[in-house]
Design an enzyme around this catalytic site. Structure first.
Site, mmCIF file in Angstrom:
data_model
loop_
_atom_site.group_PDB
_atom_site.id
_atom_site.type_symbol
_atom_site.label_atom_id
_atom_site.label_comp_id
_atom_site.label_asym_id
_atom_site.label_seq_id
_atom_site.Cartn_x
_atom_site.Cartn_y
_atom_site.Cartn_z
ATOM 1 C CB CYS A 1 70.768 -13.776 160.955
ATOM 2 S SG CYS A 1 70.578 -12.447 161.675
ATOM 3 C CB CYS B 1 68.483 -13.737 163.695
ATOM 4 S SG CYS B 1 68.401 -12.788 162.514
#
Length: 142
Positions: free
Chosen positions: A69, A72
């Site tokens: 991600c 993230c």
């Protein structure tokens, strides 16, 4: 809700009361009660581990993330610095490794951040957040 869950909650509340009483008797020094806040994020290994972390610390910021991600990854340095520089414990849940736990935390998208205070979830944020927002959240509830 089952009687077992009610009993478990009552035990947790009782343990928290004893911890707070011990802390008050020791002048509020967190090092006296053994629950010092870690300076690095805690990699959560399952539901029981997360529950132990939440029970052991007054304020816990849980980061639901995935290695693939992009947002993230952008959030990771902020998460690490919050662990090192605030009084909150920071926990990381890999949503790929712990799909059921992520679902229980309400992580329908990532990153999802859940703030626990005194064992209860009080805030949930979706998407990458800036450091000031997260610091303010921790300070407001800490």
């Amino acid at each position: 809700m089952s009687d077992t869950a009610d009993d478990e909650r009552a035990q947790i509340r009782e343990r928290k009361k004893r911890e707070l009483q011990r802390r008050l008797e020791n002048g509020g020094d967190p090092s006296e009660d053994g629950a010092e806040t870690p300076a690095e994020p805690i990699a959560i290994e399952g539901q029981g581990h997360l529950q132990d972390v939440v029970d052991s610390h007054d304020v816990v910021l849980v980061d639901c993330y995935a290695d693939w991600c992009g947002p993230c990854k952008m959030l990771e340095p902020t998460i690490e610095s919050l662990a090192a520089e605030t009084d909150a414990a920071v926990a990381k849940v890999d949503v790929d490794a712990h799909q059921r736990l992520a679902q229980q935390l309400g992580a329908r998208s990532i990153p999802t951040l859940v703030l626990y205070v005194d064992g209860e979830p009080v805030e949930r944020l979706l998407g990458a957040q800036d450091r000031a927002t997260l610091e303010s959240l921790i300070e407001r509830h800490g």
